[in-house]
Design a protein around this motif. Structure first.
Motif, mmCIF file in Angstrom:
data_model
loop_
_atom_site.group_PDB
_atom_site.id
_atom_site.type_symbol
_atom_site.label_atom_id
_atom_site.label_comp_id
_atom_site.label_asym_id
_atom_site.label_seq_id
_atom_site.Cartn_x
_atom_site.Cartn_y
_atom_site.Cartn_z
ATOM 1 N N ASN A 32 -22.682 -46.490 -15.587
ATOM 2 C CA ASN A 32 -23.000 -47.612 -14.716
ATOM 3 C C ASN A 32 -23.441 -47.065 -13.363
ATOM 4 O O ASN A 32 -22.756 -46.227 -12.764
ATOM 5 C CB ASN A 32 -21.811 -48.550 -14.534
ATOM 6 N N THR A 33 -24.594 -47.534 -12.908
ATOM 7 C CA THR A 33 -25.192 -47.040 -11.667
ATOM 8 C C THR A 33 -25.547 -48.209 -10.760
ATOM 9 O O THR A 33 -26.187 -49.174 -11.202
ATOM 10 C CB THR A 33 -26.463 -46.226 -11.961
ATOM 11 N N PHE A 34 -25.147 -48.121 -9.514
ATOM 12 C CA PHE A 34 -25.525 -49.106 -8.499
ATOM 13 C C PHE A 34 -26.573 -48.475 -7.590
ATOM 14 O O PHE A 34 -26.447 -47.310 -7.210
ATOM 15 C CB PHE A 34 -24.302 -49.522 -7.676
ATOM 16 N N PHE A 88 -32.325 -55.671 -0.832
ATOM 17 C CA PHE A 88 -32.708 -55.413 -2.223
ATOM 18 C C PHE A 88 -31.722 -54.419 -2.825
ATOM 19 O O PHE A 88 -31.493 -53.341 -2.286
ATOM 20 C CB PHE A 88 -34.131 -54.828 -2.264
ATOM 21 N N TYR A 89 -31.141 -54.779 -3.963
ATOM 22 C CA TYR A 89 -30.199 -53.884 -4.629
ATOM 23 C C TYR A 89 -30.184 -54.201 -6.125
ATOM 24 O O TYR A 89 -30.813 -55.172 -6.586
ATOM 25 C CB TYR A 89 -28.794 -54.012 -4.026
ATOM 26 N N GLY A 90 -29.444 -53.398 -6.888
ATOM 27 C CA GLY A 90 -29.412 -53.632 -8.323
ATOM 28 C C GLY A 90 -28.342 -52.821 -9.011
ATOM 29 O O GLY A 90 -27.621 -52.028 -8.396
ATOM 30 N N ASN A 91 -28.247 -53.012 -10.338
ATOM 31 C CA ASN A 91 -27.247 -52.329 -11.146
ATOM 32 C C ASN A 91 -27.849 -51.971 -12.499
ATOM 33 O O ASN A 91 -28.661 -52.716 -13.059
ATOM 34 C CB ASN A 91 -26.014 -53.207 -11.344
ATOM 35 N N ASN A 92 -27.443 -50.816 -13.025
ATOM 36 C CA ASN A 92 -27.956 -50.328 -14.302
ATOM 37 C C ASN A 92 -26.776 -49.949 -15.192
ATOM 38 O O ASN A 92 -26.032 -49.024 -14.892
ATOM 39 C CB ASN A 92 -28.860 -49.113 -14.057
ATOM 40 N N LEU A 93 -26.606 -50.686 -16.299
ATOM 41 C CA LEU A 93 -25.547 -50.413 -17.272
ATOM 42 C C LEU A 93 -26.184 -49.849 -18.536
ATOM 43 O O LEU A 93 -27.137 -50.422 -19.073
ATOM 44 C CB LEU A 93 -24.777 -51.692 -17.600
ATOM 45 N N GLY A 116 -30.399 -40.506 -30.977
ATOM 46 C CA GLY A 116 -29.515 -41.353 -30.206
ATOM 47 C C GLY A 116 -30.054 -42.765 -30.111
ATOM 48 O O GLY A 116 -31.267 -42.994 -30.162
ATOM 49 N N ILE A 117 -29.142 -43.729 -30.006
ATOM 50 C CA ILE A 117 -29.499 -45.132 -29.792
ATOM 51 C C ILE A 117 -29.011 -45.515 -28.405
ATOM 52 O O ILE A 117 -27.816 -45.407 -28.102
ATOM 53 C CB ILE A 117 -28.861 -46.042 -30.856
ATOM 54 N N GLU A 118 -29.931 -45.962 -27.574
ATOM 55 C CA GLU A 118 -29.612 -46.260 -26.181
ATOM 56 C C GLU A 118 -29.886 -47.727 -25.870
ATOM 57 O O GLU A 118 -30.985 -48.221 -26.088
ATOM 58 C CB GLU A 118 -30.441 -45.371 -25.263
ATOM 59 N N ALA A 119 -28.874 -48.430 -25.382
ATOM 60 C CA ALA A 119 -29.022 -49.806 -24.917
ATOM 61 C C ALA A 119 -28.840 -49.821 -23.405
ATOM 62 O O ALA A 119 -27.884 -49.232 -22.884
ATOM 63 C CB ALA A 119 -27.991 -50.720 -25.588
ATOM 64 N N ASN A 120 -29.748 -50.490 -22.709
ATOM 65 C CA ASN A 120 -29.783 -50.400 -21.258
ATOM 66 C C ASN A 120 -30.075 -51.783 -20.661
ATOM 67 O O ASN A 120 -30.950 -52.501 -21.152
ATOM 68 C CB ASN A 120 -30.875 -49.410 -20.842
ATOM 69 N N VAL A 162 -33.855 -56.737 -16.816
ATOM 70 C CA VAL A 162 -34.704 -55.950 -17.711
ATOM 71 C C VAL A 162 -33.793 -55.237 -18.713
ATOM 72 O O VAL A 162 -33.008 -54.366 -18.330
ATOM 73 C CB VAL A 162 -35.541 -54.916 -16.925
ATOM 74 N N SER A 163 -33.887 -55.596 -19.983
ATOM 75 C CA SER A 163 -33.060 -54.999 -21.028
ATOM 76 C C SER A 163 -33.930 -54.228 -22.009
ATOM 77 O O SER A 163 -35.055 -54.642 -22.305
ATOM 78 C CB SER A 163 -32.280 -56.086 -21.786
#
Length: 267
Positions: free
Chosen positions: A118-120, A127-132, A142-146, A161-162
C-alpha cells in the motif's frame, strides 16, 4: 484601443479561472472518455493489393526470413532460459541476496509468494492518492491486482483506476528481479472504460537492508492513455519493507508528479 486591451485581459483571466476551477481530474476524465473516430479505407487498400500481386512472393519470402530472425531474438529476450528457482523466505533472510534462490541452497525456500503493498502519494496540498496492490507469484509467473485512486480537493473529484496483470519474471537473479506483463485496466468514476495495459519493471538488491526499484506501466483507454512511472527505494525489515520515492502519472493530457511512501508485506 485601451478598452479592447482591457476586454482581452479580462477574457484571458476568466478562461484561466475556468480552467483552474475545472481541476486536473475533470480534465483527465474528459480525455479518457473521448473516443476517436476513424474512417475505414479497406476498399481502397484492397484494390491496391490487387495491383501488387506480382510482388507478393518476394515480399512473403523476405517476411518469412526476417520473421524467423525476429521470432528467435524476441523469444530469447522476452523469455530466456527456464532455470529452476525458488523464493527465499524474504529478501536478505539468509545473507546478502534478493528474492530468488538456486535449488541447491541449504536454507528454507518456498515456491509461492504473496506480497501486499500500500502506497500513499501526494502532489501539493490539493492532489493526493493511494495505490493498493496484491501480487501472487509462482516463481516464473505472477498475477497482480492493483487499485490506484486519485483525489483532488478543489474541486472535490475522485478517479479510480483498477487493473489485473499477468507478469512474467524474466530475470530471476539473486540480486536482480526484472519482469514484464500484460493485462487490462478499468477506469471508473464516470469514465467507465476498459483497455489493454502493459508494464515492465526491475528491482535491484544492493546490500542488506536496501533495495531500489523502477517500473513503467501504460494503459490504453479510448484514444488516450494512462502512464505510470515509479522510482523508489526500500528498507527491508524481514517480511516488511518500507518504501518511498517519486511517482509520475499522465492521465490523458494531465501530468502529475508526486512523492510517495508505503509499506510491503511478504507472506
Amino acid at each position: 484601443m485601451k478598452s479592447k486591451i482591457t476586454l482581452s485581459i479580462v477574457l484571458l483571466l476568466c478562461m484561466c479561472h475556468l480552467s483552474n476551477a475545472q481541476g486536473k481530474l475533470n480534465r483527465a476524465k474528459e480525455d479518457l472518455s473521448t473516443k476517436s473516430s476513424t474512417s475505414s479505407s479497406s476498399s481502397s487498400s484492397s484494390s491496391n493489393n490487387n495491383d501488387n500481386d506480382d510482388d507478393d512472393d518476394s515480399i512473403d519470402f523476405l517476411g518469412n526470413v526476417f520473421g524467423e530472425i525476429i521470432y528467435r531474438m524476441t523469444i530469447g529476450i522476452l523469455f530466456g532460459a527456464m532455470e529452476e528457482r525458488y523464493f527465499y523466505k524474504y529478501p536478505y533472510s539468509d545473507g546478502s541476496h534478493g528474492e530468488y534462490a538456486f535449488p541447491d541452497e541449504n536454507v528454507p525456500l518456498k515456491q509461492v509468494q504473496l506480497m501486499v503493498s500500500n502506497t500513499f502519494f501526494t502532489s501539493g496540498k490539493e492532489f493526493y492518492g493511494n495505490n493498493l496492490k496484491l501480487n501472487l507469484r509462482f516463481v516464473l509467473l505472477g498475477i497482480e491486482a492493483n487499485h490506484l485512486h486519485f483525489f483532488e480537493k478543489n474541486p472535490e473529484v475522485e478517479l479510480g483506476v483498477s487493473s489485473v496483470m499477468i507478469n512474467y519474471y524474466r530475470v530471476r537473479g539473486q540480486n536482480v528481479t526484472a519482469y514484464w506483463g500484460a493485462g487490462a485496466t478499468h477506469v471508473g468514476n464516470g469514465v467507465d472504460e476498459t483497455g489493454f495495459a502493459y508494464q515492465v519493471g526491475v528491482d535491484v538488491y544492493l546490500n542488506k537492508p536496501f533495495s531500489i526499484g523502477t517500473s513503467w506501466k501504460q494503459s490504453f483507454i479510448n484514444s488516450a492513455s494512462i502512464n505510470e512511472f515509479r522510482l523508489l527505494a526500500r528498507y527491508h525489515l524481514k517480511r516488511f519493507s518500507l518504501q518511498g520515492g517519486f511517482n509520475h502519472y499522465k492521465l490523458g493530457s494531465v501530468s502529475v508528479n508526486a512523492l510517495s511512501a508505503g509499506i510491503d508485506y511478504r507472506f
